[in-house]
Design a protein around this motif. Structure first.
Motif, PDB file in Angstrom:
ATOM      1  N   SER A  41       0.817  -1.216   0.000  1.00  0.00           N
ATOM      2  CA  SER A  41       0.000   0.000   0.000  1.00  0.00           C
ATOM      3  C   SER A  41       0.847   1.260   0.000  1.00  0.00           C
ATOM      4  O   SER A  41       2.039   1.233   0.322  1.00  0.00           O
ATOM      5  CB  SER A  41      -0.890   0.018   1.259  1.00  0.00           C
ATOM      6  OG  SER A  41      -1.685  -1.132   1.333  1.00  0.00           O
ATOM      7  N   THR A  42       0.193   2.351  -0.316  1.00  0.00           N
ATOM      8  CA  THR A  42       0.776   3.681  -0.205  1.00  0.00           C
ATOM      9  C   THR A  42      -0.351   4.662   0.087  1.00  0.00           C
ATOM     10  O   THR A  42      -1.488   4.431  -0.327  1.00  0.00           O
ATOM     11  CB  THR A  42       1.552   4.081  -1.484  1.00  0.00           C
ATOM     12  OG1 THR A  42       2.254   5.303  -1.261  1.00  0.00           O
ATOM     13  CG2 THR A  42       0.641   4.223  -2.685  1.00  0.00           C
ATOM     14  N   GLU A  43      -0.043   5.714   0.806  1.00  0.00           N
ATOM     15  CA  GLU A  43      -1.045   6.726   1.142  1.00  0.00           C
ATOM     16  C   GLU A  43      -0.803   7.997   0.347  1.00  0.00           C
ATOM     17  O   GLU A  43       0.332   8.423   0.162  1.00  0.00           O
ATOM     18  CB  GLU A  43      -1.004   7.060   2.631  1.00  0.00           C
ATOM     19  CG  GLU A  43      -1.494   5.946   3.514  1.00  0.00           C
ATOM     20  CD  GLU A  43      -1.476   6.307   4.988  1.00  0.00           C
ATOM     21  OE1 GLU A  43      -0.896   7.349   5.375  1.00  0.00           O
ATOM     22  OE2 GLU A  43      -2.052   5.537   5.763  1.00  0.00           O
ATOM     23  N   ILE A  54      -5.182   8.524  -7.090  1.00  0.00           N
ATOM     24  CA  ILE A  54      -5.148   7.105  -7.460  1.00  0.00           C
ATOM     25  C   ILE A  54      -3.995   6.845  -8.423  1.00  0.00           C
ATOM     26  O   ILE A  54      -3.263   5.873  -8.289  1.00  0.00           O
ATOM     27  CB  ILE A  54      -6.487   6.663  -8.095  1.00  0.00           C
ATOM     28  CG1 ILE A  54      -7.641   6.886  -7.122  1.00  0.00           C
ATOM     29  CG2 ILE A  54      -6.427   5.208  -8.553  1.00  0.00           C
ATOM     30  CD1 ILE A  54      -7.453   6.328  -5.760  1.00  0.00           C
ATOM     31  N   SER A  55      -3.827   7.709  -9.397  1.00  0.00           N
ATOM     32  CA  SER A  55      -2.744   7.552 -10.363  1.00  0.00           C
ATOM     33  C   SER A  55      -1.375   7.592  -9.676  1.00  0.00           C
ATOM     34  O   SER A  55      -0.509   6.764  -9.950  1.00  0.00           O
ATOM     35  CB  SER A  55      -2.836   8.641 -11.426  1.00  0.00           C
ATOM     36  OG  SER A  55      -1.784   8.521 -12.346  1.00  0.00           O
ATOM     37  N   MET A  59       1.197   4.268  -9.489  1.00  0.00           N
ATOM     38  CA  MET A  59       2.565   4.266 -10.019  1.00  0.00           C
ATOM     39  C   MET A  59       3.594   3.893  -8.944  1.00  0.00           C
ATOM     40  O   MET A  59       4.563   3.190  -9.234  1.00  0.00           O
ATOM     41  CB  MET A  59       2.900   5.616 -10.662  1.00  0.00           C
ATOM     42  CG  MET A  59       2.080   5.886 -11.934  1.00  0.00           C
ATOM     43  SD  MET A  59       2.034   4.505 -13.125  1.00  0.00           S
ATOM     44  CE  MET A  59       3.758   4.399 -13.583  1.00  0.00           C
ATOM     45  N   ARG A  60       3.392   4.329  -7.712  1.00  0.00           N
ATOM     46  CA  ARG A  60       4.299   3.920  -6.625  1.00  0.00           C
ATOM     47  C   ARG A  60       4.278   2.404  -6.461  1.00  0.00           C
ATOM     48  O   ARG A  60       5.316   1.761  -6.318  1.00  0.00           O
ATOM     49  CB  ARG A  60       3.879   4.560  -5.308  1.00  0.00           C
ATOM     50  CG  ARG A  60       4.157   6.023  -5.191  1.00  0.00           C
ATOM     51  CD  ARG A  60       3.684   6.518  -3.838  1.00  0.00           C
ATOM     52  NE  ARG A  60       3.664   7.961  -3.780  1.00  0.00           N
ATOM     53  CZ  ARG A  60       3.034   8.651  -2.837  1.00  0.00           C
ATOM     54  NH1 ARG A  60       2.360   8.021  -1.876  1.00  0.00           N
ATOM     55  NH2 ARG A  60       3.072   9.967  -2.835  1.00  0.00           N
ATOM     56  N   GLN A  66       7.517  -4.098  -9.876  1.00  0.00           N
ATOM     57  CA  GLN A  66       8.539  -4.208 -10.922  1.00  0.00           C
ATOM     58  C   GLN A  66       9.934  -4.487 -10.353  1.00  0.00           C
ATOM     59  O   GLN A  66      10.887  -4.582 -11.108  1.00  0.00           O
ATOM     60  CB  GLN A  66       8.562  -2.930 -11.763  1.00  0.00           C
ATOM     61  CG  GLN A  66       7.440  -2.866 -12.754  1.00  0.00           C
ATOM     62  CD  GLN A  66       7.491  -4.037 -13.700  1.00  0.00           C
ATOM     63  OE1 GLN A  66       8.394  -4.176 -14.508  1.00  0.00           O
ATOM     64  NE2 GLN A  66       6.506  -4.916 -13.594  1.00  0.00           N
ATOM     65  N   GLY A  67      10.035  -4.605  -9.027  1.00  0.00           N
ATOM     66  CA  GLY A  67      11.325  -4.944  -8.429  1.00  0.00           C
ATOM     67  C   GLY A  67      11.904  -3.863  -7.541  1.00  0.00           C
ATOM     68  O   GLY A  67      13.031  -3.997  -7.051  1.00  0.00           O
ATOM     69  N   ASN A  68      11.166  -2.788  -7.311  1.00  0.00           N
ATOM     70  CA  ASN A  68      11.638  -1.737  -6.421  1.00  0.00           C
ATOM     71  C   ASN A  68      11.332  -2.161  -4.980  1.00  0.00           C
ATOM     72  O   ASN A  68      10.494  -1.578  -4.298  1.00  0.00           O
ATOM     73  CB  ASN A  68      10.959  -0.414  -6.770  1.00  0.00           C
ATOM     74  CG  ASN A  68      11.665   0.764  -6.170  1.00  0.00           C
ATOM     75  OD1 ASN A  68      12.705   0.632  -5.546  1.00  0.00           O
ATOM     76  ND2 ASN A  68      11.080   1.941  -6.352  1.00  0.00           N
TER      77      ASN A  68
END
Length: 189
Positions: A41-43, A54-55, A59-60, A66-68
């Motif tokens: 998750s991210t806030e 949301i966008s 992306m985060r 993707q491997g981050n």
């Protein structure tokens, strides 16, 4: 990366969290009991621009899958992408929008730790939600309309639910044009 992009674009073979249907008195909504699961998750805070929030959150989280992450491991795309909206104290106050991806079963036990400070792994407890499904493209206004309709149906049927915190759930890529699947959820009390 190509496989993840393909999954995100075409919503094929995407894993979803497990849930059990609960009988309801109406065809206007359904009730589901979700198992306890882990989500990444991210806030994002926003006063009114739900779509931009949301966008940003998406992306985060896309970077994470993707491997981050600490293992530099790619994680399969899942559905739905949920948002949990905690309204601000007043009409002009910022709301906190938590955007989340379900962590697939192969990573549930030990998900890769995010390397970005604004991305985190959470465990959602088992929960029962009331769900209203709708098609087409969605946005903040359409989600609000669907939440209001769901809450009216639940009140009509005497169901108890949390009126302050809501989830939205999107199952499709923004590039999918037909047969789109969106949901709004209210948590049962």
């Amino acid at each position: 990366m190509l496989k993840t992009v393909k999954q995100a674009l075409f919503s094929t073979d995407i894993q979803t969290p497990k849930w059990t249907a609960i009988e309801t008195p109406s065809s206007d909504y359904e009730a589901r009991q979700y198992e306890a699961t882990k989500w990444v998750s991210t806030e994002v805070t926003s006063v009114k621009d739900w779509d931009s929030a949301i966008s940003t959150g998406f992306m985060r989280l896309f970077g994470y899958i993707q491997g981050n992450n600490e293992k530099k491991e790619k994680v399969e795309m899942t559905a739905p992408v949920t948002t949990y909206i905690e309204p601000g104290a007043g009409p002009a106050c910022e709301s906190t929008i938590t955007v989340s991806f379900y962590i697939p079963p192969e990573h549930q036990e030990n998900p890769p730790k995010p390397t970005e400070s604004n991305v985190f792994v959470t465990e959602r407890p088992q929960m029962t939600v009331y769900v209203r499904t709708f098609g087409g493209f969605t946005n903040g206004a359409k989600n609000q309309e669907q939440i209001l309709q769901l809450s009216e149906c639940l009140r009509r049927d005497g169901k108890q639910f949390d009126e302050n915190n809501i989830y939205t759930a999107g199952y499709d890529s923004p590039f999918k044009l037909l047969n789109r699947h969106n949901e709004v959820w209210l948590i049962a009390k």
